[in-house]
Design an enzyme around this catalytic site. Structure first.
Site, PDB file in Angstrom:
ATOM      1  N   LYS A  44      35.525  44.596  42.246  1.00  0.00           N
ATOM      2  CA  LYS A  44      35.094  43.427  41.479  1.00  0.00           C
ATOM      3  C   LYS A  44      33.581  43.290  41.337  1.00  0.00           C
ATOM      4  O   LYS A  44      33.114  42.451  40.575  1.00  0.00           O
ATOM      5  CB  LYS A  44      35.670  42.151  42.074  1.00  0.00           C
ATOM      6  CG  LYS A  44      37.179  42.084  42.117  1.00  0.00           C
ATOM      7  CD  LYS A  44      37.897  42.279  40.785  1.00  0.00           C
ATOM      8  CE  LYS A  44      37.510  41.347  39.687  1.00  0.00           C
ATOM      9  NZ  LYS A  44      38.583  41.203  38.686  1.00  0.00           N
TER      10      LYS A  44
HETATM   11  N1  PMP Z   1      42.658  44.946  44.167  1.00  0.00           N
HETATM   12  C1  PMP Z   1      41.936  43.986  44.756  1.00  0.00           C
HETATM   13  C2  PMP Z   1      41.774  44.031  46.248  1.00  0.00           C
HETATM   14  C3  PMP Z   1      41.354  42.964  43.990  1.00  0.00           C
HETATM   15  O1  PMP Z   1      40.625  41.998  44.592  1.00  0.00           O
HETATM   16  C4  PMP Z   1      41.547  42.970  42.592  1.00  0.00           C
HETATM   17  C5  PMP Z   1      40.929  41.870  41.755  1.00  0.00           C
HETATM   18  N2  PMP Z   1      41.626  40.673  41.728  1.00  0.00           N
HETATM   19  C6  PMP Z   1      42.335  43.966  42.014  1.00  0.00           C
HETATM   20  C7  PMP Z   1      42.854  44.957  42.834  1.00  0.00           C
HETATM   21  C8  PMP Z   1      42.681  43.973  40.539  1.00  0.00           C
HETATM   22  O2  PMP Z   1      41.612  44.202  39.687  1.00  0.00           O
HETATM   23  P1  PMP Z   1      41.549  43.541  38.238  1.00  0.00           P
HETATM   24  O3  PMP Z   1      41.232  42.076  38.433  1.00  0.00           O
HETATM   25  O4  PMP Z   1      40.448  44.265  37.543  1.00  0.00           O
HETATM   26  O5  PMP Z   1      42.874  43.705  37.561  1.00  0.00           O
END
Ligand code: PMP
Length: 325
Positions: A44
């Site tokens: 993130k």
């Molecule tokens: N894995 C973790 C540990 C996350 O914090 C996030 C973000 N919410 C994601 C995966 C998914 O990423 P995205 O928000 O880009 O779909």
């Protein structure tokens, strides 16, 4: 000299790591994009910086201003670091089903953390909606709105996608990844599909989320049950995910993700969180479906240190009906 000038320049350009056991077992090359190596420790950081940068460029965010966001934690951590680096205040709303370690880190970084009851998105007390309302009530505040702010996916279109393409010399056959806001999968897939239109884009979903149903039936219906994974799964199609060219989807059970996290720890030395377990297990399944000789890329989202009291606690896992193989 080859140096990064400060925190935000240290975001991105992460290594692509060959996952040995998964590659050898399938006869494929399975690579993980090491997003846990970003300076704030997760996938993130890129989105956090792209969204803050755009708020600065547009004039919405001015010197001494306040950033407000609703987050499962990692976006908040990225934002809190960048706020410190650039002189902003940071207010974070988090649902109370996330790891206490993430709350502690945010607090240590100096964010004003507000942990609120976990309620569905449709409820006005949902953490994202509370963040939006609070930002509106302040004069110099910006609500980041990571779910529907498409600078989130732009970060991955402009940085993660091109890095993966270069690091694989364009030899990537499939990109496989779990979804929270959808920024990662949508941005990376848009870039990779522009380079090679037959690349397979696979969305991984946890139990209790509506995205598997959306990709397979066109209707976002929540699946039965709940998941211990953090940061992934969603009940709705966000503006970031909207329009993404996803070819197929797999639903991954928590026990398979947990087993994968522990295998990576004990057999290869990696210490990852649960969404990475979902991703590597999903990459393994996709490799088995495609057959030997393919190159599959996934995302190593964050490290395991934030989940010591949950994913890495045998008693906690047992209470959730999960075990360590
Ligand atoms: N894995 C973790 C540990 C996350 O914090 C996030 C973000 N919410 C994601 C995966 C998914 O990423 P995205 O928000 O880009 O779909």
């Amino acid at each position: 000299m080859n140096v990064c000038d400060g925190f935000v320049e240290a975001i991105g350009n992460t290594p692509l790591i060959r996952l040995q056991a998964a590659s050898e077992a399938t006869g494929c090359e399975i690579f993980g994009k090491a997003e846990f190596m970003n300076p704030g420790g997760s996938v993130k950081d890129r989105a956090a910086w792209w969204m803050i940068r755009e708020a600065e460029r547009s004039g919405l965010l001015r010197s001494g201003g306040t950033i407000v966001e609703g987050t499962a934690g990692n976006t908040g951590i990225g934002l809190a670091h960048i706020c410190n680096a650039r002189g902003y205040s940071c207010v974070i709303y988090m649902p109370d089903n996330q790891s206490p370690e993430k709350v502690e880190i945010l607090d240590t970084l100096g964010a004003d953390v507000r942990v609120v009851p976990t309620v569905p998105y449709a409820n006005e007390m949902n953490y994202q909606k509370q963040a939006g309302r609070f930002a509106e009530s302040l004069e110099s505040a910006v609500w980041v709105n990571q779910f529907d702010n498409i600078n989130n996916r732009l970060a991955h279109y402009e940085s993660t996608g091109p890095e993966i393409w270069q690091q694989t010399d364009g030899k990537v056959d499939a990109f496989v990844c779990a979804v929270g806001t959808g920024g990662t999968i949508a941005g990376v897939s848009q870039y990779l599909k522009q380079q090679r239109d037959d690349i397979q884009l696979v969305l991984l979903d946890c139990i209790g989320s509506a995205l598997y149903s959306f990709i397979t039936t066109g209707v976002a219906t929540m699946s039965e049950g709940t998941s211990i994974t953090e940061g992934i799964g969603n009940s709705r199609i966000t503006d970031n995910l909207d329009g993404a060219e996803i070819d197929w989807a797999l639903q991954i059970a928590d026990q398979d993700a947990v087993n994968m996290v522990y295998r990576l720890l004990h057999e290869e030395g990696w210490f990852f969180g649960s969404s990475t377990g979902v991703n590597v297990y999903g990459a393994f399944e996709v490799a088995r479906k495609l057959g030997p000789g393919h190159t599959i890329v996934t995302v190593l989202c964050d490290g395991g240190g934030k989940y010591r009291s949950s994913l890495f606690n045998r008693d906690w896992l047992a209470k959730k009906g999960l075990s360590i193989a």
